[in-house]
Design a protein around this motif. Structure first.
Motif, PDB file in Angstrom:
ATOM      1  N   SER A 116     -25.166  39.540 -25.099  1.00  0.00           N
ATOM      2  CA  SER A 116     -24.136  38.540 -25.409  1.00  0.00           C
ATOM      3  C   SER A 116     -24.357  37.887 -26.764  1.00  0.00           C
ATOM      4  CB  SER A 116     -24.121  37.453 -24.326  1.00  0.00           C
ATOM      5  OG  SER A 116     -25.304  36.692 -24.371  1.00  0.00           O
ATOM      6  N   MET A 118     -23.947  39.230 -29.936  1.00  0.00           N
ATOM      7  CA  MET A 118     -22.995  39.607 -30.981  1.00  0.00           C
ATOM      8  C   MET A 118     -23.618  40.022 -32.307  1.00  0.00           C
ATOM      9  SD  MET A 118     -20.111  39.828 -29.566  1.00  0.00           S
ATOM     10  CE  MET A 118     -18.869  39.901 -30.841  1.00  0.00           C
ATOM     11  N   LYS A 146     -16.503  38.738 -28.009  1.00  0.00           N
ATOM     12  CA  LYS A 146     -16.958  37.394 -27.649  1.00  0.00           C
ATOM     13  C   LYS A 146     -16.621  36.449 -28.783  1.00  0.00           C
ATOM     14  CE  LYS A 146     -20.929  34.617 -26.424  1.00  0.00           C
ATOM     15  NZ  LYS A 146     -22.305  34.581 -25.937  1.00  0.00           N
ATOM     16  N   ALA A 148     -16.126  32.812 -30.874  1.00  0.00           N
ATOM     17  CA  ALA A 148     -16.775  31.516 -31.132  1.00  0.00           C
ATOM     18  C   ALA A 148     -15.868  30.474 -30.497  1.00  0.00           C
ATOM     19  CB  ALA A 148     -16.913  31.310 -32.632  1.00  0.00           C
ATOM     20  N   ARG A 168     -22.236  29.054 -34.159  1.00  0.00           N
ATOM     21  CA  ARG A 168     -22.391  30.493 -33.945  1.00  0.00           C
ATOM     22  C   ARG A 168     -21.292  31.305 -34.644  1.00  0.00           C
ATOM     23  NH1 ARG A 168     -26.254  29.518 -30.246  1.00  0.00           N
ATOM     24  NH2 ARG A 168     -25.746  28.834 -28.138  1.00  0.00           N
ATOM     25  N   GLN A 172     -20.421  35.145 -33.772  1.00  0.00           N
ATOM     26  CA  GLN A 172     -19.345  35.294 -32.788  1.00  0.00           C
ATOM     27  C   GLN A 172     -18.007  35.404 -33.529  1.00  0.00           C
ATOM     28  OE1 GLN A 172     -19.830  32.027 -29.999  1.00  0.00           O
ATOM     29  NE2 GLN A 172     -21.719  32.889 -29.165  1.00  0.00           N
TER      30      GLN A 172
END
Ligand code: PBG
Ligand code: ZN
Length: 274
Positions: A116, A118, A146, A148, A168, A172
């Motif tokens: 998870s 990325m 996924k 942000a 992130r 992300q």
């Protein structure tokens, strides 16, 4: 988060027994180490919390599918998903941690690992490491698209994994960029992902549908902590009906094309569906 708590290993075993008896398809484990450090060492330790939980559940709840979240943010002192070098996450060095973590999960009994983080190239790095270690049957569920997202807020509080600085958005995805999401899913498939996941779910139903139409693998969707918590907040205020809202949202995610839905309602939904 309402109805949710950090669990000790014996309580995880009890939850998993209940999950199995309710007929759930599986569970996904997240870990919280006793202490965090710069190296995320708790993520890939042979006796890390997730690894110990896997061994306990494997022994006591046979037959339940065990998925693990593969990331570093619960284990790093700074709360980022990878190795920090000069104030930035170093993509390629992070791949080594992820590969080690995935192998340690497979050794402890995970049937599916779900990266998870990325980082670019993580699916290939994990597939290669798993195969070299002899875990050719361990599947990869890639958090391929996924975003942000603001909807991870309650999880980060519950898992104590909010970044201490920055955000992130360098790893992300941009919520505005749907085409990039499809490209990321394509890359993850080419690198060896067995299943693709879209996360969050409800704000991205269009991408679940497009992924279902475009890719010939199982498509998963993750109805995340913020999606769950905002429903629970409205239910607690008496504004919406719990069961109807829960089932309507899960149905919408299924209708969009998800064959697998990771969600925080699962036990209650299973009771209603049985
Ligand atoms: C770890 C991870 C997160 C979630 C799943 N895996 C947090 C994040 O990316 O900040 C969020 C799950 C949820 O909100 O329910 N990277
Ligand atoms: Zn992370």
């Amino acid at each position: 988060m309402p109805g949710h708590a950090q669990l000790s290993i014996d309580n995880v075993v009890r939850e998993c027994e209940e999950a199995r008896s309710l007929g759930l398809g599986g569970v996904i484990l997240f870990g919280l180490p006793e202490s965090k450090d710069e190296q995320a060492s708790g993520a890939y330790a042979a006796d890390g919390i997730v690894q110990r939980a896997l061994r306990a559940v494997r022994a006591e709840v046979p037959g339940l599918l065990l998925i693990t979240d593969v990331c570093n943010c619960e284990y790093t002192s700074h709360g980022h998903c990878g190795v920090m070098v000069d104030g930035d996450v170093d993509n390629d060095r992070t791949l080594q941690w992820l590969a080690r973590t995935a192998v340690s999960h497979a050794e402890a009994g995970a049937g599916v690992v779900a990266p998870s983080d990325m980082m670019d190239g993580r699916v290939a790095a994990i597939r290669t490491a798993l195969d070299q270690a002899g875990f050719v049957k361990t599947a990869i569920l890639a958090y391929a698209a996924k975003f942000a997202s603001a909807f991870y807020g309650p999880f980060r509080e519950a898992a104590d994994s909010a970044p201490q600085f920055g955000d992130r958005r360098t790893y992300q995805m941009d919520p505005a960029n749907g085409r990039e999401a499809l490209k990321e899913m394509q890359f993850d498939l080419e690198e060896g992902a067995d299943m693709l996941m879209v996360k969050p779910a409800m704000p991205y139903l269009d991408l679940i549908r497009q992924a279902r139409d475009r890719f010939d693998v199982p498509i998963a969707a993750y109805q995340v902590s913020g999606e769950y918590s905002m429903i629970m907040a409205a239910v607690e205020r008496g504004w919406m009906d719990y069961e109807r809202t829960m089932m309507e949202t899960l149905t919408s995610i299924h209708r969009a094309g998800a064959g697998m839905i990771l969600n925080y309602f699962a036990k209650d939904a299973a009771k209603l569906l049985s």
